[in-house]
Design an enzyme around this catalytic site. Structure first.
Site, short mmCIF file in Angstrom:
data_model
loop_
_atom_site.label_atom_id
_atom_site.label_comp_id
_atom_site.label_asym_id
_atom_site.label_seq_id
_atom_site.Cartn_x
_atom_site.Cartn_y
_atom_site.Cartn_z
N ASP A 97 0.83 -1.20 0.00
CA ASP A 97 0.00 0.00 0.00
C ASP A 97 0.87 1.26 0.00
O ASP A 97 1.86 1.34 0.74
CB ASP A 97 -0.88 -0.05 1.26
CG ASP A 97 -2.04 0.94 1.20
OD1 ASP A 97 -2.58 1.16 0.10
OD2 ASP A 97 -2.40 1.49 2.25
N LYS A 139 3.37 -3.36 5.66
CA LYS A 139 4.13 -3.33 4.41
C LYS A 139 3.37 -3.97 3.26
O LYS A 139 3.86 -4.02 2.14
CB LYS A 139 5.47 -4.04 4.60
CG LYS A 139 6.38 -3.23 5.50
CD LYS A 139 7.78 -3.78 5.51
CE LYS A 139 8.70 -2.79 6.20
NZ LYS A 139 10.02 -3.35 6.44
N GLU A 140 2.19 -4.50 3.54
CA GLU A 140 1.39 -5.08 2.47
C GLU A 140 0.13 -4.22 2.29
O GLU A 140 0.17 -3.20 1.64
CB GLU A 140 1.12 -6.56 2.72
CG GLU A 140 2.45 -7.33 2.68
CD GLU A 140 2.32 -8.84 2.73
OE1 GLU A 140 1.20 -9.37 2.84
OE2 GLU A 140 3.37 -9.51 2.66
N MET A 141 -0.98 -4.58 2.92
CA MET A 141 -2.21 -3.84 2.63
C MET A 141 -2.50 -2.74 3.66
O MET A 141 -3.32 -1.85 3.40
CB MET A 141 -3.37 -4.83 2.48
CG MET A 141 -3.07 -5.78 1.32
SD MET A 141 -4.19 -7.17 1.16
CE MET A 141 -5.39 -6.47 0.04
#
Ligand code: HEC
Ligand code: HEC
Length: 330
Positions: A97, A139-141
């Site tokens: 994201d 660090k992802e969504m």
């Protein structure tokens, strides 16, 4: 566990694969049929899975591509697991994201439901448990559940879809159940090698067949085996040499299973990845350090088996691995 696994693979390397025939067949992803008849092949073809509820799968498919599951509404599962591109993003490290750089290479979602645990360090036991993790990972969504559920609840079409499938409004349990149901349909059937295993001896080239013979006789198969040609055990990366010292810049990401168990023997131990469709999922390894299959094969032969391969041998093994590319179900 790790020590045991290492002993097991070494036992195989020195005494041949007979040892394996009697050891924990269910952990090797062998079918009941094979267990019963004494497995002659340590790799088995993929079978069409049990049908899932179509409405639940449809909901999961929609959620898989849903950017509202991310904080800034910039990424979906599909962003990093592109189903048209082997179920990966082809990056060394994923971008989450708002462009956040992740710290590990994204594995494929195809056939992931067959793996005995999920993530490189095996920290999730089930697809349901796994599916919730990226949503809240910064660090992802980078989203929170209350935010995500508020967005889904505000959308009448999601509201009715969740009601229809689960009899409740959008909920955390429903989101992960639908994603998991969808992921259980992400199977790749009918690879040339599966056709070969089913008796079509011409389905793979003579070069690929020589590659398979070496895959077995050199001992790759002691770690990459079962229906997913991997995914069913933990092994150290660097059995026969110190991969991490040679590569340098070791970080906690490289500690693998140690991060889960905090046992010294699990340092640098990873869940062995599946090699199905591996020709489509470069770059390779948890650190994305191998940009192509021949490099990955050489690294494996060197650090896992203490072997230096000729170009011909690398080509044969690559031809075999290429024959593991199957067809995604529509
Ligand atoms: C920003 C990129 C990104 C997004 C978005 C993302 N993933 Fe992942 N996914 C990864 C990375 C990186 C890993 C490996 C992480 C690890 O092992 O620590 C992973 C691992 C997985 C695995 C484990 C596969 C295996 O064999 O162990 C599954 C399954 C998966 N993701 C499904 C999903 C689903 C479902 C979503 C959406 C809810 C999602 N991912 C969103 C990058 C991403
Ligand atoms: C002792 C166990 C072991 C043996 C033997 C072994 N591997 Fe591996 N293999 C692993 C592990 C563990 C990884 C994951 C390493 C990492 O990224 O941390 C891996 C990763 C790979 C990958 C990269 C997969 C991906 O998606 O990134 C390929 C390709 C591969 N192995 C092929 C082979 C071949 C070919 C052989 C034989 C020459 C072999 N392996 C022998 C354990 C083994």
């Amino acid at each position: 566990m790790a020590t045991k696994s290492a002993v097991i693979s070494l036992a195989l390397l020195s005494t041949g694969s007979l040892w394996w025939m009697t050891y924990a067949p269910e952990r090797r992803g062998l079918t009941h049929h094979q267990q019963h008849h004494g497995a002659r092949e340590l790799v088995s073809p993929l079978e069409t899975p049990e049908p899932e509820d179509p409405a639940e799968v449809q909901l999961g498919r929609r959620l898989f591509a849903e950017k509202r599951l991310s904080g800034g509404q910039t990424v979906s599962c599909q962003s990093c697991h592109d189903l048209q591109a082997g179920g990966v993003d082809h990056l060394v490290r994923s971008v989450g994201d708002h462009g956040a750089l992740g710290n590990i290479n994204a594995p494929t979602v195809y056939n992931a439901y067959l793996n005995s645990s999920l993530f490189w360090d095996g920290r999730a036991e089930t697809l349901e448990e796994q599916a919730g993790a990226p949503i809240t990972n910064p660090k992802e969504m980078n989203a929170g559940w209350s935010m995500v559920l508020a967005r889904l609840n505000a959308d009448a079409s999601y509201h009715s879809a969740f009601q229809k499938v689960y009899g409740t409004p959008p909920s955390r349990e429903g989101v992960v159940a639908a994603l998991a149901a969808y992921e259980r349909t992400l199977i790749t059937l009918d690879s040339p090698f599966d056709r070969y295993l089913r008796g079509h001896r011409q389905a793979i080239s003579a070069e690929a067949l020589r590659g398979y013979e070496k895959f077995r006789s050199y001992g790759c198969i002691s770690c990459h085996q079962g229906a997913n040609v991997g995914g069913n055990m933990y092994q150290k990366f660097g059995v026969m040499g110190d991969y991490f010292q040679d590569r340098g810049h070791v970080t906690s990401v490289d500690w693998g299973r140690f991060n889960v168990t905090h046992k010294e023997e699990d340092r640098y131990v990873f869940r062995v990845p599946s090699l199905r469709n591996v020709a489509r999922t470069a770059p390779y390894f948890h650190d994305g350090s191998a940009t192509n299959l021949p490099t990955a094969i050489r690294v494996m032969a060197h650090y896992q088996l203490g072997r230096h391969l000729s170009q011909v041998e690398v080509n044969e093994l690559a031809a075999f691995l290429n024959s593991l590319t199957g067809v995604a179900r529509p």
